[in-house]
Write a protein that holds these residues in place. Sequence first.
Motif, PDB file in Angstrom:
ATOM      1  N   ASN A  41       0.847  -1.181   0.000  1.00  0.00           N
ATOM      2  CA  ASN A  41       0.000   0.000   0.000  1.00  0.00           C
ATOM      3  C   ASN A  41       0.897   1.251   0.000  1.00  0.00           C
ATOM      4  O   ASN A  41       1.719   1.422   0.895  1.00  0.00           O
ATOM      5  N   VAL A  42       0.755   2.110  -1.014  1.00  0.00           N
ATOM      6  CA  VAL A  42       1.521   3.361  -1.098  1.00  0.00           C
ATOM      7  C   VAL A  42       0.568   4.514  -0.795  1.00  0.00           C
ATOM      8  O   VAL A  42      -0.469   4.652  -1.441  1.00  0.00           O
ATOM      9  N   VAL A  43       0.945   5.302   0.215  1.00  0.00           N
ATOM     10  CA  VAL A  43       0.069   6.365   0.687  1.00  0.00           C
ATOM     11  C   VAL A  43       0.791   7.708   0.591  1.00  0.00           C
ATOM     12  O   VAL A  43       1.811   7.898   1.250  1.00  0.00           O
ATOM     13  N   PRO A  44       0.259   8.644  -0.212  1.00  0.00           N
ATOM     14  CA  PRO A  44       0.825  10.001  -0.196  1.00  0.00           C
ATOM     15  C   PRO A  44       0.324  10.726   1.050  1.00  0.00           C
ATOM     16  O   PRO A  44      -0.849  10.626   1.396  1.00  0.00           O
ATOM     17  N   ALA A  45       1.233  11.407   1.727  1.00  0.00           N
ATOM     18  CA  ALA A  45       0.848  12.073   2.978  1.00  0.00           C
ATOM     19  C   ALA A  45       1.169  13.553   2.914  1.00  0.00           C
ATOM     20  O   ALA A  45       2.282  13.944   2.558  1.00  0.00           O
ATOM     21  N   ASP A  46       0.176  14.357   3.246  1.00  0.00           N
ATOM     22  CA  ASP A  46       0.379  15.794   3.395  1.00  0.00           C
ATOM     23  C   ASP A  46       0.764  16.064   4.844  1.00  0.00           C
ATOM     24  O   ASP A  46       0.411  15.314   5.745  1.00  0.00           O
ATOM     25  N   GLY A  47       1.497  17.146   5.046  1.00  0.00           N
ATOM     26  CA  GLY A  47       1.813  17.573   6.399  1.00  0.00           C
ATOM     27  C   GLY A  47       3.037  16.938   7.027  1.00  0.00           C
ATOM     28  O   GLY A  47       3.337  17.211   8.186  1.00  0.00           O
ATOM     29  N   PHE A  56       8.576   3.396   5.710  1.00  0.00           N
ATOM     30  CA  PHE A  56       8.061   2.073   5.412  1.00  0.00           C
ATOM     31  C   PHE A  56       7.690   1.365   6.708  1.00  0.00           C
ATOM     32  O   PHE A  56       8.426   1.422   7.684  1.00  0.00           O
ATOM     33  N   LYS A  57       6.536   0.724   6.697  1.00  0.00           N
ATOM     34  CA  LYS A  57       6.131  -0.161   7.791  1.00  0.00           C
ATOM     35  C   LYS A  57       5.769  -1.508   7.174  1.00  0.00           C
ATOM     36  O   LYS A  57       4.978  -1.566   6.245  1.00  0.00           O
ATOM     37  N   ILE A  68       3.999   1.987   2.496  1.00  0.00           N
ATOM     38  CA  ILE A  68       5.032   2.986   2.244  1.00  0.00           C
ATOM     39  C   ILE A  68       4.327   4.328   2.156  1.00  0.00           C
ATOM     40  O   ILE A  68       3.402   4.504   1.353  1.00  0.00           O
ATOM     41  N   VAL A  69       4.744   5.242   3.016  1.00  0.00           N
ATOM     42  CA  VAL A  69       4.171   6.587   3.050  1.00  0.00           C
ATOM     43  C   VAL A  69       5.160   7.534   2.392  1.00  0.00           C
ATOM     44  O   VAL A  69       6.362   7.497   2.690  1.00  0.00           O
ATOM     45  N   LEU A  70       4.652   8.361   1.469  1.00  0.00           N
ATOM     46  CA  LEU A  70       5.494   9.312   0.739  1.00  0.00           C
ATOM     47  C   LEU A  70       5.083  10.735   1.072  1.00  0.00           C
ATOM     48  O   LEU A  70       3.892  11.037   1.152  1.00  0.00           O
ATOM     49  N   ASN A  71       6.064  11.606   1.227  1.00  0.00           N
ATOM     50  CA  ASN A  71       5.803  13.012   1.478  1.00  0.00           C
ATOM     51  C   ASN A  71       5.238  13.629   0.200  1.00  0.00           C
ATOM     52  O   ASN A  71       5.938  13.769  -0.797  1.00  0.00           O
ATOM     53  N   LEU A  83      10.129   5.954  -3.017  1.00  0.00           N
ATOM     54  CA  LEU A  83       9.394   4.697  -3.112  1.00  0.00           C
ATOM     55  C   LEU A  83      10.354   3.548  -3.430  1.00  0.00           C
ATOM     56  O   LEU A  83      10.286   2.484  -2.798  1.00  0.00           O
ATOM     57  N   ALA A  84      11.257   3.755  -4.377  1.00  0.00           N
ATOM     58  CA  ALA A  84      12.228   2.706  -4.717  1.00  0.00           C
ATOM     59  C   ALA A  84      13.121   2.394  -3.509  1.00  0.00           C
ATOM     60  O   ALA A  84      13.445   1.235  -3.239  1.00  0.00           O
ATOM     61  N   HIS A  85      13.523   3.432  -2.794  1.00  0.00           N
ATOM     62  CA  HIS A  85      14.338   3.272  -1.588  1.00  0.00           C
ATOM     63  C   HIS A  85      13.593   2.445  -0.535  1.00  0.00           C
ATOM     64  O   HIS A  85      14.150   1.514   0.052  1.00  0.00           O
TER      65      HIS A  85
END
Length: 178
Positions: A41-47, A56-57, A68-71, A83-85
């Motif tokens: 699950n890839v989640v874009p996160a604001d804030g 990554f969890k 994987i949460v992305l800024n 994401l690749a990292h």
Amino acid sequence: MNDVIRAKSEAAAAAQEFSAGSAVRGVPVDVFAIAKEKNINVVPADGLPDEISGFFKRYGKSDGRPVIVLNNSHSDTRKRFTLAHELGHFVLHSDPLDVVTEKIHFRMSSGASFDVNEVAANAFAAELLMPMNVVGQELKTLFPEGFSLAQIDQAASTLAPKFDVSQDAMRYRIMSLV
């Protein structure tokens, strides 16, 4: 071979194997499709603070899938590399205690890291997004008479868009290959 060199080499080999096991082909590599294919699950996160590119969890709280949460405020190329990292952490650093401790692997925006796990995840990301053999072929095509370090900026600015990475990432990748 010291630990960092060994970690980079093993990470690059793991990225090649990971990529070979994926149905996703070609450049630029669609890392979002790979994550989906691997049920991550890839989640874009604001804030998020700017210094946190993502994390990554291994076990998400809602459905148990890796997350994987992305800024979301970072550039698209930064998100792709992050994401690749983080996929590198997924492949390279299995930690059964993650489910208990809810340990989070961070990728800091400063980039420089001497933590072997972070170096390995960066090497994994570089090989996944900018495969050594493909970058090498591109350099031979661009510079049939031979490549010199004086041409690195030209090479990075030409190849970065093709691989959908930043010029800095491509410059670093080229330097690691010559």
